[in-house]
Design a protein around this motif. Sequence first.
Motif, mmCIF file in Angstrom:
data_model
loop_
_atom_site.group_PDB
_atom_site.id
_atom_site.type_symbol
_atom_site.label_atom_id
_atom_site.label_comp_id
_atom_site.label_asym_id
_atom_site.label_seq_id
_atom_site.Cartn_x
_atom_site.Cartn_y
_atom_site.Cartn_z
ATOM 1 N N VAL A 317 -47.683 -10.021 41.940
ATOM 2 C CA VAL A 317 -47.796 -8.572 42.074
ATOM 3 C C VAL A 317 -48.966 -8.151 41.191
ATOM 4 C CG1 VAL A 317 -46.700 -6.342 41.702
ATOM 5 C CG2 VAL A 317 -45.342 -8.265 42.546
ATOM 6 N N ASN A 318 -50.063 -7.770 41.806
ATOM 7 C CA ASN A 318 -51.281 -7.423 41.080
ATOM 8 C C ASN A 318 -51.414 -5.912 40.925
ATOM 9 O OD1 ASN A 318 -52.628 -10.107 40.743
ATOM 10 N ND2 ASN A 318 -52.441 -10.107 42.984
ATOM 11 N N ARG A 319 -52.264 -5.525 40.006
ATOM 12 C CA ARG A 319 -52.475 -4.102 39.730
ATOM 13 C C ARG A 319 -53.369 -3.445 40.787
ATOM 14 N NH1 ARG A 319 -50.850 -1.884 35.229
ATOM 15 N NH2 ARG A 319 -52.292 -0.129 35.519
ATOM 16 N N ASN A 320 -53.037 -2.184 41.078
ATOM 17 C CA ASN A 320 -53.917 -1.298 41.839
ATOM 18 C C ASN A 320 -54.295 -1.854 43.211
ATOM 19 O OD1 ASN A 320 -53.984 0.489 39.596
ATOM 20 N ND2 ASN A 320 -55.619 -0.742 38.666
ATOM 21 N N VAL A 321 -53.306 -2.377 43.929
ATOM 22 C CA VAL A 321 -53.558 -2.870 45.290
ATOM 23 C C VAL A 321 -53.190 -1.763 46.274
ATOM 24 C CG1 VAL A 321 -53.087 -4.689 46.965
ATOM 25 C CG2 VAL A 321 -53.153 -5.230 44.525
ATOM 26 N N GLU A 322 -51.922 -1.669 46.655
ATOM 27 C CA GLU A 322 -51.481 -0.559 47.510
ATOM 28 C C GLU A 322 -51.007 0.633 46.679
ATOM 29 O OE1 GLU A 322 -49.352 -1.527 51.277
ATOM 30 O OE2 GLU A 322 -49.198 -3.526 50.402
ATOM 31 N N VAL A 323 -50.663 0.367 45.435
ATOM 32 C CA VAL A 323 -50.249 1.427 44.513
ATOM 33 C C VAL A 323 -51.298 1.537 43.411
ATOM 34 C CG1 VAL A 323 -48.479 2.183 42.870
ATOM 35 C CG2 VAL A 323 -47.806 1.006 44.974
ATOM 36 N N ASN A 324 -51.697 2.757 43.088
ATOM 37 C CA ASN A 324 -52.641 2.975 41.996
ATOM 38 C C ASN A 324 -51.849 2.998 40.692
ATOM 39 O OD1 ASN A 324 -54.484 3.934 40.071
ATOM 40 N ND2 ASN A 324 -55.600 5.121 41.621
ATOM 41 N N ASP A 325 -51.704 1.832 40.084
ATOM 42 C CA ASP A 325 -50.891 1.707 38.874
ATOM 43 C C ASP A 325 -51.483 2.481 37.712
ATOM 44 O OD1 ASP A 325 -48.781 -0.273 39.745
ATOM 45 O OD2 ASP A 325 -50.583 -1.414 40.218
ATOM 46 N N ASP A 326 -52.802 2.527 37.633
ATOM 47 C CA ASP A 326 -53.440 3.290 36.563
ATOM 48 C C ASP A 326 -53.062 4.767 36.657
ATOM 49 O OD1 ASP A 326 -54.657 0.973 35.707
ATOM 50 O OD2 ASP A 326 -56.525 1.353 36.786
ATOM 51 N N GLU A 327 -53.090 5.294 37.866
ATOM 52 C CA GLU A 327 -52.805 6.712 38.081
ATOM 53 C C GLU A 327 -51.337 7.044 37.804
ATOM 54 O OE1 GLU A 327 -52.324 9.289 42.060
ATOM 55 O OE2 GLU A 327 -54.384 8.589 41.724
ATOM 56 N N HIS A 328 -50.445 6.123 38.193
ATOM 57 C CA HIS A 328 -49.009 6.388 38.056
ATOM 58 C C HIS A 328 -48.436 5.899 36.727
ATOM 59 C CE1 HIS A 328 -48.349 7.851 42.178
ATOM 60 N NE2 HIS A 328 -49.226 6.929 42.560
ATOM 61 N N GLY A 329 -49.222 5.203 35.930
ATOM 62 C CA GLY A 329 -48.746 4.737 34.628
ATOM 63 C C GLY A 329 -47.738 3.603 34.725
ATOM 64 N N LEU A 330 -47.990 2.658 35.631
ATOM 65 C CA LEU A 330 -47.050 1.569 35.878
ATOM 66 C C LEU A 330 -47.570 0.240 35.340
ATOM 67 C CD1 LEU A 330 -46.187 2.456 39.596
ATOM 68 C CD2 LEU A 330 -45.021 3.228 37.519
ATOM 69 N N VAL A 331 -46.656 -0.670 35.082
ATOM 70 C CA VAL A 331 -46.962 -2.042 34.675
ATOM 71 C C VAL A 331 -46.610 -2.944 35.854
ATOM 72 C CG1 VAL A 331 -46.350 -3.902 33.059
ATOM 73 C CG2 VAL A 331 -46.461 -1.521 32.265
ATOM 74 N N VAL A 332 -47.350 -4.029 36.040
ATOM 75 C CA VAL A 332 -47.016 -4.986 37.105
ATOM 76 C C VAL A 332 -46.566 -6.309 36.496
ATOM 77 C CG1 VAL A 332 -48.596 -3.924 38.751
ATOM 78 C CG2 VAL A 332 -49.383 -5.848 37.346
ATOM 79 N N SER A 333 -45.768 -7.057 37.259
ATOM 80 C CA SER A 333 -45.122 -8.257 36.721
ATOM 81 C C SER A 333 -45.927 -9.531 36.923
ATOM 82 C CB SER A 333 -43.753 -8.436 37.384
ATOM 83 O OG SER A 333 -43.905 -8.720 38.768
ATOM 84 N N TYR A 334 -47.000 -9.471 37.728
ATOM 85 C CA TYR A 334 -47.769 -10.663 38.076
ATOM 86 C C TYR A 334 -46.851 -11.740 38.668
ATOM 87 C CZ TYR A 334 -51.700 -8.423 35.759
ATOM 88 O OH TYR A 334 -52.685 -7.537 35.399
ATOM 89 N N ASP A 335 -46.654 -12.874 38.001
ATOM 90 C CA ASP A 335 -45.888 -13.968 38.609
ATOM 91 C C ASP A 335 -44.399 -13.924 38.289
ATOM 92 O OD1 ASP A 335 -46.756 -14.536 35.953
ATOM 93 O OD2 ASP A 335 -46.102 -16.602 36.187
ATOM 94 N N LEU A 336 -43.929 -12.974 37.506
ATOM 95 C CA LEU A 336 -42.521 -12.938 37.110
ATOM 96 C C LEU A 336 -41.672 -12.219 38.155
ATOM 97 C CD1 LEU A 336 -42.624 -12.211 33.273
ATOM 98 C CD2 LEU A 336 -42.398 -14.409 34.452
ATOM 99 N N ASN A 337 -40.546 -12.854 38.521
ATOM 100 C CA ASN A 337 -39.622 -12.209 39.444
ATOM 101 C C ASN A 337 -38.883 -11.084 38.719
ATOM 102 O OD1 ASN A 337 -37.552 -13.454 37.949
ATOM 103 N ND2 ASN A 337 -37.327 -15.135 39.401
ATOM 104 N N PRO A 338 -38.133 -10.250 39.440
ATOM 105 C CA PRO A 338 -37.502 -9.087 38.795
ATOM 106 C C PRO A 338 -36.599 -9.436 37.621
ATOM 107 C CG PRO A 338 -37.474 -8.815 41.177
ATOM 108 C CD PRO A 338 -37.964 -10.198 40.913
ATOM 109 N N GLN A 339 -35.801 -10.493 37.749
ATOM 110 C CA GLN A 339 -34.862 -10.810 36.676
ATOM 111 C C GLN A 339 -35.573 -11.277 35.403
ATOM 112 O OE1 GLN A 339 -34.867 -12.001 39.810
ATOM 113 N NE2 GLN A 339 -34.155 -14.123 39.943
ATOM 114 N N LYS A 340 -36.668 -11.973 35.544
ATOM 115 C CA LYS A 340 -37.421 -12.389 34.359
ATOM 116 C C LYS A 340 -38.270 -11.248 33.817
ATOM 117 C CE LYS A 340 -37.509 -17.251 35.682
ATOM 118 N NZ LYS A 340 -38.335 -18.391 36.124
ATOM 119 N N ALA A 341 -38.802 -10.412 34.711
ATOM 120 C CA ALA A 341 -39.549 -9.239 34.256
ATOM 121 C C ALA A 341 -38.643 -8.335 33.417
ATOM 122 C CB ALA A 341 -40.106 -8.475 35.455
ATOM 123 N N ARG A 342 -37.390 -8.219 33.814
ATOM 124 C CA ARG A 342 -36.432 -7.406 33.048
ATOM 125 C C ARG A 342 -36.273 -7.947 31.629
ATOM 126 N NH1 ARG A 342 -30.906 -8.368 32.174
ATOM 127 N NH2 ARG A 342 -29.791 -6.514 31.450
#
Length: 367
Positions: A317-342
């Motif tokens: 999951v990379n930054r600023n692809v379909e979602v503008n993460d910079d604009e929305h103030g979001l972090v992306v997990s890259y290679d971590l699945n949801p349970q490990k990102a948590r």
Amino acid sequence: MAQLYRRRCSSWVYALVGAIIFAVSSSFALAQTGKAPMHSSLPRVLVLATGGTISGKASERSAISYDAGAVTGEDLIAGVPGIEKLARLKAEQISNIPSQNMNSKVWFRLAERINQVFAHDEADAVVITHGTDTMEETAFFLDKVIKTSHPVILTGAMRPSTAISADGPANMYEAVKVAVDPAAQGRGVMIVLNDTIHAARWVTKTSTTSLETFKSQIAGPIGAVDAASVRFFGPPVSFNHIALPTEQNLPQVRIIYAHADMDAQQIDEAVKAGAAGLVIAGMGDGNVSQEALSGLDRAVKAGVIIVRSARVGEGFVNRNVEVNDDEHGLVVSYDLNPQKARILLQLLLANHVRDKSKIQQDFLARY
């Protein structure tokens, strides 16, 4: 001559009696422990048992049902032929629960005990028996907070100990075999099941019943093991570590699963319930509906840290692809699945890291 003969007979009798006593003593020790006397030159391995299917017994509920956490760590060791030739083994029972009941209290107990073991030179390696449902989460947590070159191995089973073809004994044997192998040094926390060695960061459970359930989808396994050998496919790779939180608790971080026709109700309710962070198991490369994205904007304004991950099971999951993460103030997990990102977000928040750019760096930093 008669006296010499009697002395020789006496010596022979004493030797025979001594041999019998030794044999009886050894048999008694074997009967008591299930293992032959251990050679003092063998490596020392501490087995920390937590329960799970590997310690399960069959139930009458159905043909395939069982009750997890019914067998102790000592029993597990006693049920593995030849394991005493690999190492001097000692078992401690940390918990005895099915892994769906695994919790952060047990994680902290494991981390503190492992740190103590290596700090006091109590063992050369640690093997943890664990249920498979949350094994990857426990492995990832320990991999982030334990900084040691000593091997720490998690193993378990997909079939209970009473099954016709139980896989637990073979997995236990191979976990110890990997733990005592010199090439296992400096590789962080690993999972060993089904003749395969996985790194904690990448491994995940992929099947409800298959023995080959654990796979490292992005990077692949780091090694293989069988009765003859242990083989690693590359040099050790070290990951960044995070301090074990001193307060021994983790902040509330919830995982929200994205789906078609998704609204923002779960997001808004999580914020009202006091969640410090949210991990989105997004569609595709971490996407959510426009309505849900508006809910994430509200959560960010409320001070909640949001991490976009993906529900698909493989890929970045990379930054600023379909979602503008910079604009929305979001972090992306890259290679971590949801349970490990948590877990990573919980550890960072527990260590008072709230700067989003620093959090994002920790999700990306691997070496």
